[in-house]
Design an enzyme around this catalytic site. Structure first.
Site, PDB file in Angstrom:
ATOM      1  N   LYS A  35       0.992  -1.002   0.005  1.00  0.00           N
ATOM      2  CA  LYS A  35      -0.117  -0.146   0.201  1.00  0.00           C
ATOM      3  C   LYS A  35       0.973   1.139  -0.072  1.00  0.00           C
ATOM      4  CE  LYS A  35      -3.033   1.914   3.535  1.00  0.00           C
ATOM      5  NZ  LYS A  35      -2.004   3.358   3.381  1.00  0.00           N
ATOM      6  N   ASP A  62      -3.350   4.686  -1.906  1.00  0.00           N
ATOM      7  CA  ASP A  62      -4.220   4.558  -0.628  1.00  0.00           C
ATOM      8  C   ASP A  62      -4.282   6.567  -0.732  1.00  0.00           C
ATOM      9  OD1 ASP A  62      -6.193   4.825   1.632  1.00  0.00           O
ATOM     10  OD2 ASP A  62      -4.214   3.759   2.448  1.00  0.00           O
ATOM     11  N   LEU A  63      -5.330   7.016  -1.335  1.00  0.00           N
ATOM     12  CA  LEU A  63      -5.097   8.512  -1.505  1.00  0.00           C
ATOM     13  C   LEU A  63      -6.347   9.182  -0.266  1.00  0.00           C
ATOM     14  CD1 LEU A  63      -3.259   9.086  -4.486  1.00  0.00           C
ATOM     15  CD2 LEU A  63      -2.318   9.027  -2.117  1.00  0.00           C
ATOM     16  N   LYS A  64      -7.480   8.522  -0.938  1.00  0.00           N
ATOM     17  CA  LYS A  64      -8.329   8.063   0.019  1.00  0.00           C
ATOM     18  C   LYS A  64      -9.201   9.507  -0.492  1.00  0.00           C
ATOM     19  CE  LYS A  64      -7.753   6.493   4.486  1.00  0.00           C
ATOM     20  NZ  LYS A  64      -5.750   6.263   4.213  1.00  0.00           N
ATOM     21  N   HIS A  66     -11.622  12.954  -1.953  1.00  0.00           N
ATOM     22  CA  HIS A  66     -12.454  13.002  -0.971  1.00  0.00           C
ATOM     23  C   HIS A  66     -13.217  14.521  -1.823  1.00  0.00           C
ATOM     24  CE1 HIS A  66     -15.115  13.679   2.818  1.00  0.00           C
ATOM     25  NE2 HIS A  66     -15.572  13.996   2.088  1.00  0.00           N
ATOM     26  N   ASP A  67     -13.610  15.086  -2.147  1.00  0.00           N
ATOM     27  CA  ASP A  67     -14.338  16.218  -3.304  1.00  0.00           C
ATOM     28  C   ASP A  67     -15.129  16.062  -4.202  1.00  0.00           C
ATOM     29  OD1 ASP A  67     -13.173  18.984  -4.059  1.00  0.00           O
ATOM     30  OD2 ASP A  67     -11.207  18.012  -3.940  1.00  0.00           O
ATOM     31  N   ILE A  68     -15.184  16.979  -5.100  1.00  0.00           N
ATOM     32  CA  ILE A  68     -16.666  16.936  -5.262  1.00  0.00           C
ATOM     33  C   ILE A  68     -16.637  16.160  -6.981  1.00  0.00           C
ATOM     34  CG2 ILE A  68     -17.386  19.417  -4.711  1.00  0.00           C
ATOM     35  CD1 ILE A  68     -16.711  20.445  -7.445  1.00  0.00           C
ATOM     36  N   PRO A  69     -17.506  15.925  -7.154  1.00  0.00           N
ATOM     37  CA  PRO A  69     -17.777  15.118  -8.312  1.00  0.00           C
ATOM     38  C   PRO A  69     -17.013  14.772  -9.283  1.00  0.00           C
ATOM     39  CG  PRO A  69     -19.942  14.912  -8.094  1.00  0.00           C
ATOM     40  CD  PRO A  69     -19.504  16.328  -6.910  1.00  0.00           C
ATOM     41  N   THR A  71     -14.369  17.334  -9.348  1.00  0.00           N
ATOM     42  CA  THR A  71     -12.273  16.923  -8.845  1.00  0.00           C
ATOM     43  C   THR A  71     -12.236  15.829  -8.876  1.00  0.00           C
ATOM     44  OG1 THR A  71     -12.684  19.271  -8.462  1.00  0.00           O
ATOM     45  CG2 THR A  71     -11.098  18.151  -7.620  1.00  0.00           C
ATOM     46  N   THR A 126     -10.216   3.575  11.046  1.00  0.00           N
ATOM     47  CA  THR A 126     -10.345   2.600  11.572  1.00  0.00           C
ATOM     48  C   THR A 126      -9.573   3.092  13.264  1.00  0.00           C
ATOM     49  OG1 THR A 126      -8.623   2.087  10.498  1.00  0.00           O
ATOM     50  CG2 THR A 126     -10.287   0.784  10.639  1.00  0.00           C
ATOM     51  N   ARG A 187      -3.821  -6.290  14.276  1.00  0.00           N
ATOM     52  CA  ARG A 187      -2.997  -6.555  15.846  1.00  0.00           C
ATOM     53  C   ARG A 187      -2.662  -7.479  15.795  1.00  0.00           C
ATOM     54  NH1 ARG A 187      -1.947  -2.208  13.531  1.00  0.00           N
ATOM     55  NH2 ARG A 187      -1.542  -0.618  14.538  1.00  0.00           N
ATOM     56  N   GLN A 196      -4.227   3.045  16.499  1.00  0.00           N
ATOM     57  CA  GLN A 196      -5.571   2.395  15.627  1.00  0.00           C
ATOM     58  C   GLN A 196      -7.034   2.454  17.431  1.00  0.00           C
ATOM     59  OE1 GLN A 196      -6.428   2.268  12.509  1.00  0.00           O
ATOM     60  NE2 GLN A 196      -4.481   2.162  11.591  1.00  0.00           N
ATOM     61  N   GLY A 216       0.486  -2.522   8.831  1.00  0.00           N
ATOM     62  CA  GLY A 216       1.854  -1.433   8.656  1.00  0.00           C
ATOM     63  C   GLY A 216       2.398  -1.457   9.710  1.00  0.00           C
ATOM     64  N   ARG A 217       2.691  -1.007  11.244  1.00  0.00           N
ATOM     65  CA  ARG A 217       3.497  -0.939  12.232  1.00  0.00           C
ATOM     66  C   ARG A 217       3.822  -2.028  12.518  1.00  0.00           C
ATOM     67  NH1 ARG A 217       0.450   4.814  14.686  1.00  0.00           N
ATOM     68  NH2 ARG A 217      -1.144   2.874  13.757  1.00  0.00           N
TER      69      ARG A 217
HETATM   70  O1  C5P Z   1       0.414   0.843  10.771  1.00  0.00           O
HETATM   71  P1  C5P Z   1      -1.133   0.509  11.088  1.00  0.00           P
HETATM   72  O2  C5P Z   1      -0.934  -1.197  11.155  1.00  0.00           O
HETATM   73  O3  C5P Z   1      -1.899   0.157  11.475  1.00  0.00           O
HETATM   74  O4  C5P Z   1      -1.364   1.085   9.619  1.00  0.00           O
HETATM   75  C1  C5P Z   1      -2.912   0.681   8.869  1.00  0.00           C
HETATM   76  C2  C5P Z   1      -2.739   1.420   7.730  1.00  0.00           C
HETATM   77  O5  C5P Z   1      -4.173   1.595   6.790  1.00  0.00           O
HETATM   78  C3  C5P Z   1      -2.234   2.766   7.373  1.00  0.00           C
HETATM   79  O6  C5P Z   1      -1.458   3.572   6.397  1.00  0.00           O
HETATM   80  C4  C5P Z   1      -3.584   4.051   7.603  1.00  0.00           C
HETATM   81  O7  C5P Z   1      -3.547   4.835   6.451  1.00  0.00           O
HETATM   82  C5  C5P Z   1      -4.110   2.951   6.671  1.00  0.00           C
HETATM   83  N1  C5P Z   1      -5.888   2.923   7.449  1.00  0.00           N
HETATM   84  C6  C5P Z   1      -6.075   2.489   8.213  1.00  0.00           C
HETATM   85  N2  C5P Z   1      -8.264   2.896   8.200  1.00  0.00           N
HETATM   86  C7  C5P Z   1      -8.510   2.773   7.070  1.00  0.00           C
HETATM   87  C8  C5P Z   1      -7.759   3.441   6.273  1.00  0.00           C
HETATM   88  C9  C5P Z   1      -6.350   3.052   5.836  1.00  0.00           C
HETATM   89  O8  C5P Z   1      -5.664   2.644   8.676  1.00  0.00           O
HETATM   90  N3  C5P Z   1     -10.032   3.554   7.356  1.00  0.00           N
END
Ligand code: C5P
Length: 240
Positions: A35, A62-64, A66-69, A71, A126, A187, A196, A216-217
């Site tokens: 990602k 994953d750039l999420k 969020h704007d008007i249709p 754009t 989340t 986790r 989270q 991620g982490r």
């Molecule tokens: O480090 P961690 O496992 O918490 O990373 C989760 C990844 O998922 C992050 O890059 C975060 O931006 C992304 N994410 C999220 N919740 C969402 C959408 C994406 O945690 N609803």
């Protein structure tokens, strides 16, 4: 459904390109899906995606959006030529925005003769817990809102949603077997929760119906990232 490997997406949350490259090298063949989020994309741009594609990896951008249709449709058009496998918009942008984005993406990919990237919708982040949810002025429960947004995304023609693993079961039940349910907030037992809130183990997420998990982490900050990823794959397999 596909193997654990195809369903594990590792979040390359780095702002330094060299760190991201090192992580991909360290994880080697253990990880096939990455990602690229705001941190890496805003820092280094398209070359992060190009690097992963050249390495034969799959990419969820994953750039999420969020704007008007109009754009949002422009944004997916600009991103369509990067050759990513999946990208996302915020369901909170509304039905018309989601519909325009997915139709535009199909049109652009068709014109370019490339496979259309999957388009999924972010429901509720989340990191949001019940307290923060109420602070935002929301009176209903989070789960109900997530289901509402997922159904709206499905009606708009999107391929799936991002949601917490705690909502995966209800989404799977209501949105059918083909709908993608991508769950961050993973986790492994005993690991740090970080920022989270609505979390679950890899085994629970897959068992609840997630099609993909985003981690991620727990992997990229582990002392031994490859071993951590292998361990997570094993935990996913328990539920497959
Ligand atoms: O480090 P961690 O496992 O918490 O990373 C989760 C990844 O998922 C992050 O890059 C975060 O931006 C992304 N994410 C999220 N919740 C969402 C959408 C994406 O945690 N609803």
């Amino acid at each position: 459904m596909s193997s654990a490997k195809e369903r594990l997406i590792v979040a390359l949350d780095f702002h330094d390109f060299a760190d991201a490259q090192n992580m991909v090298r360290t994880l080697g063949d253990t990880v096939v899906y990455y990602k690229v989020g705001m941190e890496l994309f805003y820092a280094v741009g398209q070359k992060a995606v190009q690097y992963l594609k050249d390495a034969g990896k799959k990419v969820f951008l994953d750039l999420k959006i969020h704007d008007i249709p109009n754009t949002a449709a422009g944004a997916v058009t600009s991103l369509a030529n990067l050759g990513v496998d999946m990208m996302n918009v915020h369901a909170g942008g509304g039905f018309t925005m989601m519909k325009r984005a997915t139709e535009t993406l199909k049109e652009v990919a068709g014109k370019m003769g490339v496979p259309c990237p999957k388009l999924i919708a972010v429901t509720v982040l989340t990191g949001i817990n019940q307290n923060e949810w109420e602070e935002l002025g929301q009176t209903g429960n989070i789960k109900g809102q997530i289901l509402r947004l997922a159904k709206l995304a499905q009606k708009a023609g999107l391929d799936g949603v991002v949601a917490s693993p705690q909502e995966a079961a209800i989404l799977r039940e209501n949105c059918g077997a083909e709908f993608l349910i991508v769950t961050p907030g993973i986790r492994p037992t005993g690991s740090d929760k970080g920022d989270q809130s609505r979390i679950a183990t890899p085994e629970m997420a897959i068992g609840s119906g997630a099609s993909h998990i985003v981690v991620g982490r727990p992997i990229i900050r582990a002392a031994d990232p490859k071993a951590a990823a292998e361990d997570i794959l094993r935990q996913m397999e328990v539920s497959l």
